[in-house]
Motif scaffolding. Structure first.
Motif, short mmCIF file in Angstrom:
data_model
loop_
_atom_site.label_atom_id
_atom_site.label_comp_id
_atom_site.label_asym_id
_atom_site.label_seq_id
_atom_site.Cartn_x
_atom_site.Cartn_y
_atom_site.Cartn_z
N ALA A 52 5.26 3.08 44.61
CA ALA A 52 5.28 2.67 43.11
C ALA A 52 4.71 1.27 43.00
N ASP A 53 4.36 0.54 44.09
CA ASP A 53 3.70 -0.94 43.75
C ASP A 53 2.36 -0.85 44.37
N ARG A 54 1.84 0.25 44.51
CA ARG A 54 0.30 0.39 45.37
C ARG A 54 -0.79 -0.05 44.11
N ASP A 55 -1.72 -0.54 44.74
CA ASP A 55 -2.92 -0.53 43.84
C ASP A 55 -3.72 0.68 43.71
N TYR A 56 -4.46 0.71 42.69
CA TYR A 56 -5.07 2.25 42.44
C TYR A 56 -6.75 2.30 42.63
N LEU A 57 -7.10 3.08 43.31
CA LEU A 57 -8.49 3.36 43.48
C LEU A 57 -9.03 4.87 42.91
N VAL A 58 -9.51 4.67 41.67
CA VAL A 58 -10.03 5.70 40.70
C VAL A 58 -11.34 6.10 41.01
N LEU A 59 -11.63 7.24 41.81
CA LEU A 59 -13.00 7.53 42.19
C LEU A 59 -13.38 8.56 40.95
N SER A 60 -14.07 7.78 40.05
CA SER A 60 -14.73 8.58 38.74
C SER A 60 -15.67 9.54 39.26
N LYS A 61 -16.41 9.03 40.19
CA LYS A 61 -17.79 9.82 40.63
C LYS A 61 -16.98 10.68 41.70
N TYR A 69 -11.82 10.50 51.62
CA TYR A 69 -11.11 11.29 52.40
C TYR A 69 -11.35 10.73 54.01
N ALA A 70 -12.40 10.09 54.34
CA ALA A 70 -12.57 9.52 55.66
C ALA A 70 -11.67 8.35 55.92
N CYS A 71 -11.65 7.74 54.74
CA CYS A 71 -10.51 6.24 54.71
C CYS A 71 -9.37 6.71 54.83
N MET A 72 -8.96 7.66 54.27
CA MET A 72 -7.38 8.26 54.25
C MET A 72 -7.31 9.15 55.41
N ARG A 73 -7.99 9.51 56.31
CA ARG A 73 -7.93 9.86 57.72
C ARG A 73 -7.45 8.71 58.50
N GLU A 74 -8.28 7.57 58.39
CA GLU A 74 -7.83 6.34 59.09
C GLU A 74 -6.54 5.89 58.77
N LEU A 75 -6.14 5.98 57.53
CA LEU A 75 -4.86 5.71 56.96
C LEU A 75 -3.50 6.63 57.71
N SER A 97 -12.60 15.16 43.68
CA SER A 97 -11.24 14.30 43.89
C SER A 97 -10.11 15.25 43.02
N ASP A 98 -8.92 15.04 43.72
CA ASP A 98 -7.92 15.87 43.00
C ASP A 98 -6.60 15.38 43.16
N GLY A 103 -2.83 10.08 47.79
CA GLY A 103 -3.92 9.14 47.87
C GLY A 103 -4.99 9.23 46.89
N LEU A 104 -5.27 10.36 46.25
CA LEU A 104 -6.36 10.29 45.25
C LEU A 104 -5.64 10.18 44.00
#
Length: 267
Positions: A52-61, A69-75, A97-98, A103-104
């Motif tokens: 709930a307290d996360r920052d948001y990364l909006v991938l408009s492109k 996805y590659a970063c999400m794999r690292e996590l 992006s979906d 994470g998305l």
């Protein structure tokens, strides 16, 4: 977590090769931006991508989603099996992006819309009184879209200091050079005229990106922020760099091995 850009590019290659998919070049151009954000500036919880307290990364492109996805794999948010099964029958991971994938944050790919969503999230966070930040990544070709400028006007008018827009200025859009399709002039100056604090940096210089994100965060103006990141489409593999064909081309066995060899040599 290191978020090593060369390893992230390797993951993108593995996904594109496994799924016989396109959009490698536009994922490569934002890899370094993604690495710096996830490593140092984006507040996330490893155990819960929807905290709930996360920052948001909006991938408009949204067509550059393999970089995220590659970063999400690292996590640990997506698995090796999901990487190797990318875009196969039954795969949850698609080429755009979906928001159904934890994470998305947005479903994007219809260009010009993601920034408006990011602006709304930033306004909502401020009204709730949280310290959450919103980062929206857009393409320079996407800047042709009218909704982008409406969103910028709204962000400037409302002084959304918790919003940072990053423009992937790689010089290309779907059908040609961005400047040939529609000249945009100085994006930095345009952002400033809309009430943003804006800087232009080398989008592949991790230190410069890190300094820019931190300087904008701490400048105390209360204005929305923008980073115009000058990038190279296909950055990291010589035969892909600045060649728009790699927006549409799939890897065959030979090209895949050549690309992997280049990345390994660079490391």
């Amino acid at each position: 977590m290191r978020f090593d850009p060369q390893q992230l590019r390797r993951t993108v290659l593995d996904m594109a090769y496994a799924g016989r998919t396109v959009h490698i070049g536009c994922a490569f151009s934002i890899i370094d931006i993604m690495a710096v954000l996830y490593r140092s500036h984006l507040r996330v919880t490893v155990d819960d991508p929807r905290a709930a307290d996360r920052d948001y990364l909006v991938l408009s492109k949204g067509h550059g989603v393999m970089a995220q996805y590659a970063c999400m794999r690292e996590l640990g948010w997506i698995t090796d099996d999901q990487i190797s099964g990318y875009c196969s029958d039954g795969s949850q991971l698609k080429g755009l992006s979906d928001s159904r994938i934890p994470g998305l944050e947005v479903t994007s790919g219809s260009l010009g819309h993601g920034l408006s969503v990011g602006v709304g999230i930033a306004l909502g966070a401020r009204r709730r009184g949280t310290d959450q930040r919103v980062f929206a990544i857009v393409g320079d070709g996407e800047m042709n879209e009218g909704p982008i400028w409406e969103a910028m006007l709204f962000a400037g008018h409302n002084a959304l200091g918790n919003l940072t827009v990053v423009v992937d200025e790689n010089g290309w859009q779907a059908m040609g050079r961005t400047q040939a399709v529609l000249q945009l002039g100085s994006l930095e100056q345009k952002f400033e005229s809309f009430g943003f604090d804006a800087v232009t940096v080398d989008g592949h210089d991790e230190q410069a990106l890190d300094v820019a994100f931190e300087a904008l965060r701490t400048n105390g103006t209360g204005r929305p922020k923008a980073i115009v990141a000058r990038t190279i489409k296909g950055k990291g593999v010589s035969f892909m760099e600045d060649d728009n064909i790699w927006h549409y081309t799939r890897l065959d066995d030979v090209r895949y091995q050549q690309a992997i060899a280049e990345l390994e040599a660079a490391r």
